[in-house]
Every structure is written in structure tokens, then in C-alpha cells.
Design a protein around this motif. Sequence first.
Motif, PDB file in Angstrom:
ATOM      1  N   TYR A 113       0.856  -1.196   0.021  1.00  0.00           N
ATOM      2  CA  TYR A 113      -0.002  -0.086   0.086  1.00  0.00           C
ATOM      3  C   TYR A 113       1.052   1.393  -0.034  1.00  0.00           C
ATOM      4  N   TYR A 114       0.779   2.087  -0.870  1.00  0.00           N
ATOM      5  CA  TYR A 114       1.448   3.194  -1.101  1.00  0.00           C
ATOM      6  C   TYR A 114       0.407   4.515  -0.651  1.00  0.00           C
ATOM      7  N   PHE A 115       1.024   5.367   0.371  1.00  0.00           N
ATOM      8  CA  PHE A 115       0.381   6.415   0.733  1.00  0.00           C
ATOM      9  C   PHE A 115       0.806   7.509  -0.151  1.00  0.00           C
ATOM     10  N   ASN A 116      -0.239   8.124  -0.925  1.00  0.00           N
ATOM     11  CA  ASN A 116      -0.249   9.162  -1.838  1.00  0.00           C
ATOM     12  C   ASN A 116      -0.906  10.214  -1.400  1.00  0.00           C
ATOM     13  N   SER A 117      -0.449  11.578  -1.904  1.00  0.00           N
ATOM     14  CA  SER A 117      -1.372  12.659  -1.790  1.00  0.00           C
ATOM     15  C   SER A 117      -2.408  12.689  -2.378  1.00  0.00           C
ATOM     16  N   SER A 118      -3.516  13.168  -1.621  1.00  0.00           N
ATOM     17  CA  SER A 118      -4.831  13.450  -2.429  1.00  0.00           C
ATOM     18  C   SER A 118      -4.564  14.773  -3.246  1.00  0.00           C
ATOM     19  N   ALA A 119      -5.535  14.746  -4.332  1.00  0.00           N
ATOM     20  CA  ALA A 119      -5.625  15.899  -5.311  1.00  0.00           C
ATOM     21  C   ALA A 119      -6.866  17.050  -4.546  1.00  0.00           C
ATOM     22  N   ALA A 120      -6.516  18.301  -4.624  1.00  0.00           N
ATOM     23  CA  ALA A 120      -7.533  19.305  -4.347  1.00  0.00           C
ATOM     24  C   ALA A 120      -7.244  20.391  -5.063  1.00  0.00           C
ATOM     25  N   THR A 121      -8.298  21.188  -5.126  1.00  0.00           N
ATOM     26  CA  THR A 121      -8.178  22.444  -5.948  1.00  0.00           C
ATOM     27  C   THR A 121      -8.372  23.739  -5.149  1.00  0.00           C
ATOM     28  N   VAL A 122      -8.064  24.841  -5.667  1.00  0.00           N
ATOM     29  CA  VAL A 122      -8.232  26.101  -5.444  1.00  0.00           C
ATOM     30  C   VAL A 122      -8.590  27.144  -6.323  1.00  0.00           C
TER      31      VAL A 122
END
Length: 177
Positions: free
Chosen positions: A35-44
Motif C-alpha cells: 500500500y502506497y500512501f499518496n497525496s490526495s488531489a485538491a483544487t483552489v
Amino acid sequence: MHPLELFKYCPKCGSVHFEIRNEKAKKCADCGFVYYFNSSAATVAFIQNEREELLVCRRAKDPAKGTLDLPGGFIDMFETGEQGVAREVMEETGLKVAGTEYLFSLPNTYLYSGFLVHTLDLFYLCKVENDSRIQAMDDVAESFWMPLDRIRPEDFGLDSVREGVTRFLKMKLENKK
């Protein structure tokens, strides 16, 4: 505490032998699942009106409740960044995005339900239809237009948004020269 330490069991086989492999991953000693812990994508979203004022929001919820923010949020599965920012702008302000321009990205952390989520925040310049119909909805307490010369990045509660606002103001200043 590192986020990987919160995951105690292998999500594939349920084994307790789910061990930290490195700073980004855990591996199950029984079934071999990694299991790789990756960043979640978010917007601004940076949204300006015809007077070049910036649409600013006040956060209704933690983290950073009561501080300034910009419209945005997590991208849903199967959404593009452009679709995600348009949906978030609609959910938080009631405004319909008519066009987007990607500007830059910044890493961030966001405390959600007691869990520190690592995000990659994608910043967009958005054009909206009928900017006079702003509403404060979802996790926004209020939305309002603010002249650029009154914006103070330190009033923004989230680290990446604060840095993004600083970059945006610098870009605007450089474009005036």
C-alpha cells in the motif's frame, strides 16, 4: 504520528503483519500486498470580478475555522482538476465556472476527522458566469469580494492557500509592470 502507522491491518487479506516498508508504503508479510500512501488531489480557485477584486471566503469549519480561504476542495474520483474546481466553486459559492486556467500547484496537509491528509493543491484562475450571485454554502460561512490591495496572506488559515495567495498577488503585481 506518521499516517501509515494508523493502518494496522492489510486491506487485502486482513493480516496484522502489515509492516512499514519505507516512508511511503506498507507491505503485508502474508500476502505481499503493498500500500502506497499518496497525496490526495485538491483544487483552489482564484476568481476575480470586473473590478479585479478577489472572491474570498470565510471558513465555517475546522481546520482553520473563521479564517479566510478561497473556494476549492478535494477532487472526486474520475474528475479532472478542471471539473473538480468547477464543482467545488458551485458547491461553495453557487457560481458557475465558465473557464479555467491552471496556474501552479503546492503541497499541503489538511486535518480531516483527526487524520492528517497530505494533498497536492492545484490552483486555477477561474472565470464565472454572473459574479453578482454569490452565496455562502457547504463549508463556507461567508463569501465576499475583496480588493487586491486589502488582501493579507497571513489572514488565510491554510498553509498552501496562504502561499498561493502570496504567489497570486506577486504575479498580479509583476503583470502591472
